[in-house]
Design a protein around this motif. Structure first.
Motif, PDB file in Angstrom:
ATOM      1  N   LEU A 122       4.876   1.639  67.826  1.00 15.24           N
ATOM      2  CA  LEU A 122       6.220   2.187  67.973  1.00 15.24           C
ATOM      3  C   LEU A 122       7.288   1.152  67.605  1.00 15.24           C
ATOM      4  CD1 LEU A 122       5.821   4.318  71.217  1.00 15.24           C
ATOM      5  CD2 LEU A 122       6.206   5.143  68.882  1.00 15.24           C
ATOM      6  N   ALA A 123       7.039  -0.129  67.931  1.00 17.13           N
ATOM      7  CA  ALA A 123       7.994  -1.176  67.549  1.00 17.13           C
ATOM      8  C   ALA A 123       8.128  -1.252  66.036  1.00 17.13           C
ATOM      9  CB  ALA A 123       7.550  -2.518  68.120  1.00 17.13           C
ATOM     10  N   GLU A 150      10.063   1.665  64.572  1.00 21.35           N
ATOM     11  CA  GLU A 150      11.509   1.564  64.796  1.00 21.35           C
ATOM     12  C   GLU A 150      12.131   0.401  64.030  1.00 21.35           C
ATOM     13  OE1 GLU A 150      12.252   1.556  69.000  1.00 21.35           O
ATOM     14  OE2 GLU A 150      11.889   3.725  69.176  1.00 21.35           O
ATOM     15  N   HIS A 209       9.890  -6.928  68.737  1.00 17.65           N
ATOM     16  CA  HIS A 209       9.389  -6.288  69.953  1.00 17.65           C
ATOM     17  C   HIS A 209       7.860  -6.354  69.983  1.00 17.65           C
ATOM     18  CE1 HIS A 209      13.462  -4.842  70.258  1.00 17.65           C
ATOM     19  NE2 HIS A 209      13.199  -4.063  71.298  1.00 17.65           N
TER      20      HIS A 209
END
Length: 445
Positions: free
Chosen positions: A426-427, A430, A435
């Protein structure tokens, strides 16, 4: 000359199918302009922020007709007010306090821990606001019940510091009304300010270096409590600097009633809210046209006998009050949900079943023997409630108002490894590789 009671205006929705937005557009509402009030009080709020106590005293002299000797009420005045309180009023306040405290204590939320996976937990802690400012009006009515409704949930929540502000009264030497002071003393609130209106909100939000007694007033973290449109406007102006509960508007009652409802009860309940203020809203929703005639006859008889007859008649005749005729209770429920009343009474057959289907109301009063005025004083519920239809997205004052949920995340390395892939994917998605790197680095030698 006998007071003339104007007939309630009637909105006939029979045979019409309207969605929630269309209903909201046609239902009675008070005509208030918080934006205009905010422009009017902005100079007062800014002056208090800049000059502190001196600005408050100037505003008190201008708006309340008195320049108080003490902005901070001396402890001796609190003690004297309690000692001189009518024993019957003290007993009634104590009963109200006990009932509200019983309800609030049951609603105090414990910490909630969830094990997401072995070695990984998220706990929701409920932490009280540290310092709150509570506002109690002092205009047309003396409201010690509002002291109870603000203070008790704050105390049950565990708020460390409570400051209460109420307008100075010329007839009491610039102090708030003695019954307000007595209620504060009864609840152990010893930081009480003789300040009202927008200047009270500004003072609570900004604090002051010296209130004239050589002692600074620390700003609060949150302000709660009802007030007029200028108090609401001031709360809007300081929101963000402090938390607020709501921008309270004129009080309101809606009653959903069928042909079996008692006309005298309905009229009395409409009157009980209308006596608050000429802007108060009183709305009857019913599928029984004959009931409307009977209620009007009761109003014609009861209003002229009321202590505040002119105020009541003005409120009942205003654009914020009236009757809504519906085809059946199903349509009636749609109407009251669109209206989102501060106080909603259900006076129908199977009232509890009907009440259970309501989704938008500050508080719901079920059946012929649960009038709104019971909730104002002695039911154990709170009477600081959302107005102006805001019950569609907010609730009344309670323990939860003064609590903040804080998530505590506790993961060991094995649990982090299980969550690693989802988090890093997910990091990357995005576009925030740092992250993901903050997780991956923990698994590098």
């Amino acid at each position: 000359m006998a007071l003339s009671v104007s007939p309630l205006s009637i909105i006939d929705l029979r045979g019409r199918t309207l969605g929630a937005a269309a209903l909201q557009a046609v239902l009675p509402r008070p005509e208030i302009d918080v934006e205009a009030a905010a422009r009017a009080v902005a100079p007062v709020v800014e002056d208090v922020a800049a000059r502190g106590a001196a600005a408050v005293l100037d505003a008190s002299e201008r708006f309340d007709g008195i320049r108080p000797e003490h902005l901070r009420v001396p402890p001796a005045e609190l003690e004297r007010a309690l000692a001189e309180l009518d024993p019957a009023i003290r007993a009634a306040l104590e009963a109200s306090i006990d009932r509200v405290r019983a309800v609030d204590t049951a609603q105090r939320r414990p910490a909630e821990a969830v094990q997401v996976m072995p070695g990984g937990t998220v706990t929701q802690r409920w932490v009280p606001v540290r310092r709150v400012g509570l506002y109690v009006p002092g205009g047309r009515a003396v409201l010690p019940s509002s002291v109870v409704m603000n203070v008790v949930p704050a105390q049950v929540a565990g708020v460390e510091q409570i400051v209460l502000a109420s307008p100075p009264q010329p007839e009491f030497g610039g102090l708030p009304h003695p019954t307000i002071l007595a209620a504060c003393a009864l609840l152990g609130v010893d930081e009480v300010l003789a300040v009202g209106g927008a200047q009270a909100v500004a003072l609570l939000a900004h604090g002051a270096e010296d209130l004239g007694d050589g002692v600074a007033l620390e700003p609060v973290d949150m302000i709660t409590g009802p007030g007029n449109v200028y108090v609401a406007a001031a709360k809007r102006l300081v929101r963000g600097r402090v938390g607020i509960d709501a921008e309270a508007g004129p009080t309101e009652i809606a009653i959903l009633a069928d042909a079996e409802a008692h006309p005298a009860y309905l009229a009395a309940d409409l009157i009980s809210q209308a006596e608050h203020d000429p802007m108060a809203a009183a709305v009857l929703v019913t599928d029984a046209p004959a009931l409307v005639e009977a209620v009007q006859a009761e109003l014609d008889a009861q209003v002229p006998e009321a202590q505040h007859a002119e105020r009541i008649a003005t409120a009942l005749a205003g654009p914020q009050s009236g009757v809504v005729l519906v085809d059946d209770l199903e349509q009636g429920l749609a109407v009251v949900d669109a209206y989102g009343a501060e106080h909603l009474e259900i006076q129908t057959a199977d009232a509890a079943e009907v009440a259970a289907r309501v989704t938008n109301a500050g508080a719901v009063f079920v059946g012929a023997h649960a009038p709104v005025s019971l909730g104002d004083y002695a039911a154990g519920s709170n009477h600081v409630l959302p107005t102006g239809g805001t019950a569609r997205f907010s609730g009344g004052l309670g323990v939860h108002t003064f609590l903040r949920g804080i998530h505590v995340v506790d993961y060991d390395k094995a649990a982090l490894e299980q969550a690693r892939e989802a988090a890093t994917v997910l990091a990357a998605a995005e576009g925030l590789p740092g992250h993901g790197r903050a997780i991956d680095i923990r698994f590098e030698r």
